[in-house]
Motif scaffolding. Structure first.
Motif, short mmCIF file in Angstrom:
data_model
loop_
_atom_site.label_atom_id
_atom_site.label_comp_id
_atom_site.label_asym_id
_atom_site.label_seq_id
_atom_site.Cartn_x
_atom_site.Cartn_y
_atom_site.Cartn_z
N HIS A 132 0.84 -1.20 0.00
CA HIS A 132 0.00 0.00 0.00
C HIS A 132 0.88 1.25 0.00
O HIS A 132 1.99 1.24 0.52
N VAL A 133 0.34 2.31 -0.56
CA VAL A 133 1.08 3.57 -0.62
C VAL A 133 1.42 4.04 0.80
O VAL A 133 0.62 3.84 1.73
N ASP A 134 2.59 4.58 0.96
CA ASP A 134 3.07 5.13 2.25
C ASP A 134 3.41 4.07 3.30
O ASP A 134 3.67 4.42 4.44
N HIS A 135 3.35 2.81 2.95
CA HIS A 135 3.72 1.81 3.94
C HIS A 135 5.23 1.60 4.01
O HIS A 135 5.72 0.86 4.85
N GLY A 136 5.95 2.24 3.06
CA GLY A 136 7.42 2.25 3.19
C GLY A 136 8.17 1.44 2.13
O GLY A 136 9.30 1.04 2.37
N LYS A 137 7.56 1.24 0.97
CA LYS A 137 8.22 0.46 -0.08
C LYS A 137 9.54 1.12 -0.50
O LYS A 137 10.59 0.49 -0.52
N THR A 138 9.43 2.42 -0.83
CA THR A 138 10.61 3.12 -1.32
C THR A 138 11.67 3.22 -0.24
O THR A 138 12.86 3.00 -0.50
N SER A 139 11.22 3.52 0.99
CA SER A 139 12.20 3.64 2.09
C SER A 139 12.91 2.31 2.31
O SER A 139 14.12 2.28 2.55
N ASN B 15 6.62 -3.40 8.28
CA ASN B 15 7.53 -2.25 8.39
C ASN B 15 7.09 -1.28 9.49
O ASN B 15 6.00 -1.39 10.02
N LYS B 16 7.96 -0.36 9.79
CA LYS B 16 7.76 0.70 10.80
C LYS B 16 7.67 0.09 12.20
O LYS B 16 6.90 0.54 13.04
N ASP C 39 9.71 0.38 14.39
CA ASP C 39 10.30 1.32 15.35
C ASP C 39 9.23 2.16 16.05
O ASP C 39 9.46 2.73 17.11
N LEU C 40 8.05 2.26 15.47
CA LEU C 40 7.00 3.11 16.05
C LEU C 40 6.49 2.49 17.36
O LEU C 40 6.28 1.28 17.42
N SER D 250 12.32 -2.27 10.14
CA SER D 250 12.15 -0.81 10.16
C SER D 250 13.06 -0.24 9.08
O SER D 250 14.29 -0.37 9.16
N ALA D 251 12.43 0.35 8.09
CA ALA D 251 13.22 0.95 7.02
C ALA D 251 13.96 2.16 7.58
O ALA D 251 15.03 2.52 7.10
N LEU D 252 13.40 2.74 8.65
CA LEU D 252 13.99 3.93 9.24
C LEU D 252 15.30 3.61 9.97
O LEU D 252 16.32 4.25 9.75
#
Ligand code: GDP
Length: 708
Positions: free
Chosen positions: A217-224, A316-317, A319-320, A352-354
């Motif tokens: 889904h958009v904004d779920h962190g594919k690019t990151s 993903n994410k 870390d949140l 976590s892509a971050l």
């Protein structure tokens, strides 16, 4: 302990260990399955018996299930069923490691260049799709798709007739010849140089890196995530010229490599597949640990499933502080994709892509999955592959970003790519370095083509520029022809023809879109009740909402028919369907929809009712007229509205109502026709809840008699 950990300890690959476990009756689903102490002891004891003391130089071959592992019989004429051909004395048996008792297996037919330089495949009779794909050097899925386009339905293990094989082979530059009957010709004592070369090539088959696409889904962190994996931001890289954007990049993980395609998202993934370019081996579905699965996540999963590509889920994410991976896992379970740690088969990795946490584990899972898939290629063959994207660059001319699927592409090779050709002038890798050659699964920028090929176009290497020019010319001519006609895809009307042609079962691929979940379930249930000896029905995808361009892409890639119930077609989808030749059938009564599918499956299709949109009007004002009732004051925005047309009321893209025109007026008088730009009053029988801004769409229903 997990299967892959034990495999590592024993120096085996996970796939072979799994085969052994199955043979020993020890339950293990995949390389992530956990074994108890007893099972570990048994497998270790058995491994001691079977694995030679010295480390095996190559992964231990399991029972030869791929035909190419079996040595080709040395007879001059290659036969697909030459099981009895005895190996002459000088031929070395190629299996150096003790293998389980080999099953008697038919050696495959072989391809060889004839004296005139054309590649010839000699067949004795029908050939199994998998074998033909191997001979042509294409993926079985691609071959199945190409066969479908010729209206031949066959699964990977099914046989196809020589005439069909010949039509496909021709497209790949091969000629098929039927074996001439040679009666008991004595076998030559020595192998010809050609056969030795073939054997040499077969031996050089090597594991290749997996090609991975990231979906979600958009904004779920594919690019990151992609950026994190590449350890460098694409944006920064481009600005600094450190990394080259060449459509994909290869990442080193220890001794091994993984190739990631740059463009995330299932639209790009399926668009490539629709063009026959199945480049992806493994799909990573990225899910936000906080939001869980979203509609596009589900869509992405369905696209990957339709392509038969194994899925690894990256949650993903993580870390949140609000990360809740169990939410996503529960949703996966509801989709029949139970996570492995909950007893299912789906591999999930928290990442976590971050911060980069979990990314090494994700990469390890990709490599393990690749190991199980035994992705192989022959680097010392001439290159084949696909265009990821291509463009015209100033100072460089046409440049194409290619992904080599098999063989090795060299500077100086004569390349044929779609309707273009050329001598490879330079190759540039994903670090912007000039290289001399690119092996399997390597993305590379190629200079030297005569024009800009389409994304997804296949490429191959030919012997001479002249041959390449002729082939390119022929393709240009062919393209001109095919541009005039939409590709012939599956349709309910042609289903019966297919049933007549095929002895085996025909598969009917359907996609279903409905207005609400309830009708989806009802349709799904009713369709599954239909039984047919000749046709298997496969619901490739079902969902709620209008028919979108993405749906059409998926239908085109999988040769499916789209059935819509109380939905409309997005404009872009409608155009694309026309271009791709995808059949869409819209219905508003469930039993009609079911009946149509049932009748098509029984070969009794009644005339097709095809809808043709004629005109549109926008509601400007709603009037309540004492005698007539509610009337919509409209402006005809395109086409002509005539009183014999049917109409539908659309609001915010959804259809509210469909019915006949009850009244069509201009300035209080009834009229037969209203033209574009004119104002009018319209009443559809049985509907009065018009609102300003509603779109009225008018259509007629054409009856087309089907010729079966
Ligand atoms: P895409 O649309 O799926 O490609 O998503 P992006 O990679 O553009 O990411 C969308 C947003 O999520 C951006 O603001 C990212 O900074 C953020 N994001 C991506 N990965 C992570 C992560 O692991 N942790 C956190 N906290 N934010 C992330």
């Amino acid at each position: 302990m997990r299967v892959h950990e034990i495999a590592k300890e024993l120096g085996l690959n996970s796939k072979d260990l799994l085969d052994q476990l199955v043979a020993m009756g020890i339950p293990a689903k995949n390389h992530m399955s956990t074994l108890d102490d007893n099972a570990i002891a048994r497998i270790k004891a058995s491994a001691k018996k079977t694995v030679p003391a010295a480390p095996a130089p190559a992964p231990m071959p399991a029972a030869p299930k791929v035909a190419e592992k079996t040595p080709a019989p040395p007879a001059p004429v290659q036969a697909p069923v030459a099981v009895k051909a005895p190996a002459p004395a000088p031929v070395q048996a190629p299996a150096p490691v003790p293998a389980p008792a080999p099953k008697v297996q038919a050696p495959p037919p072989a391809a060889e260049p004839a004296s005139d330089g054309k590649k010839v495949i000699i067949l004795k009779g029908p050939i199994v799709v998998r074998d033909l794909a191997g001979l042509l050097g294409v993926r079985p899925n691609q071959l199945i798709a190409e066969l479908m386009r010729l209206n031949v339905l066959a699964s990977i293990g099914e046989q196809i007739e020589i005439k069909d094989a010949a039509r496909i082979a021709e497209k790949h530059g091969y000629t098929i010849e039927r074996e001439k009957k040679v009666e008991h010709k004595p076998l030559p004592k020595k192998e010809t140089p050609k056969q030795e070369e073939d054997k040499e090539k077969a031996k050089k088959e090597e594991l290749r890196p997996p090609v991975v696409t990231v979906l979600g889904h958009v904004d779920h962190g594919k690019t990151s995530l992609l950026d994190r994996i590449r350890n460098t931001s694409v944006a920064k890289g481009e600005a600094g010229g450190i990394t080259q954007h060449i459509g994909a990049s290869t990442v080193k993980v220890g001794e091994k490599s993984i190739t990631f395609l740059d463009t995330p998202g299932h639209a790009a993934f399926t668009a490539m597949r629709a063009r026959g370019a199945n480049m992806t081996d493994i799909a990573i579905i990225v899910v936000d640990a906080q939001d869980g699965m979203m509609p596009q996540t589900q869509e992405a999963i369905k696209h990957a499933q339709a392509a038969n590509v194994p899925i690894i889920v990256a949650i993903n994410k993580m870390d949140l502080p609000t990360a809740n991976p169990d939410k996503a896992k529960k949703q996966l379970q509801a989709m029949d994709m139970t996570p492995e740690e909950w007893g299912g088969k789906t591999i999930c990795c928290g990442v976590s892509a971050l911060t980069g946490a979990g990314v090494p584990e994700l990469l390890e899972m990709i490599l393990l999955q690749a190991e199980v898939m035994e992705l192989k290629a022959t680097p010392n063959d001439s290159a084949r592959g696909f265009v990821i994207e291509a463009q015209l660059e100033s100072g460089m001319g046409p440049t194409a970003h290619l992904l080599v699927s098999n063989g090795t592409l060299n500077v100086g090779d004569v390349i044929l790519c779609g309707p273009h050709y050329g001598k490879v002038r330079a190759l540039i890798n994903d670090h912007g370095e000039k290289i001399k050659s690119a092996g399997p699964s390597t993305p590379v920028k190629c200079l030297g083509l005569s024009g800009v090929p389409d994304a997804g176009a296949p490429f191959e290497i030919l012997k001479s520029e002249r041959e390449a020019r002729d082939a390119a010319e022929a393709r240009k001519a062919e393209n001109k022809l095919t541009q005039l006609t939409a590709p012939k895809r599956a349709s309910l009307a042609t289903l019966f023809e297919k049933m007549k042609e095929n002895k085996d079962r025909v598969e009917l691929q359907l996609m279903i879109k409905t207005d609400v979940q309830g009708s989806l379930e009802a349709i799904d249930h009713s369709l599954k009740q239909i039984n047919s000896d000749k046709v298997s029905l496969n619901i490739l995808m079902s969902g709620v909402g209008n028919i979108s361009a993405n749906d059409i892409l998926l239908a085109s890639a999988s040769d499916a028919i789209v059935l819509g119930f109380h939905v409309s077609i997005d404009e872009s989808a409608s155009k694309l369907a026309k271009k791709e030749g995808v059949e869409i059938r819209l219905h508003s009564i469930i039993y009609e929809l079911i009946d149509q599918v049932r009748e098509a499956m029984a070969g009794l299709l009644s005339p097709i009712l095809r809808e043709k949109v004629i005109s549109h009007a926008t509601v400007k004002q709603v009037f309540n007229i004492s005698k007539t009732g509610i009337i919509a004051g409209c402006l005809c925005t395109d086409g002509r509205i005539t009183s014999r047309l049917k109409g539908r009321v659309k609001r915010a893209g959804s259809v509210l109502f469909e019915g006949k025109i009850g009244s069509l007026k201009r300035f209080q008088s009834d009229v037969g026709e209203v033209k574009e730009g004119q104002e009018c009053g319209i009443l559809l029988d049985g509907f009065s809840a018009y609102a300003e801004g509603d779109i009225l769409e008018f259509y007629e229903v054409e009856r087309i008699t089907q010729t079966l």
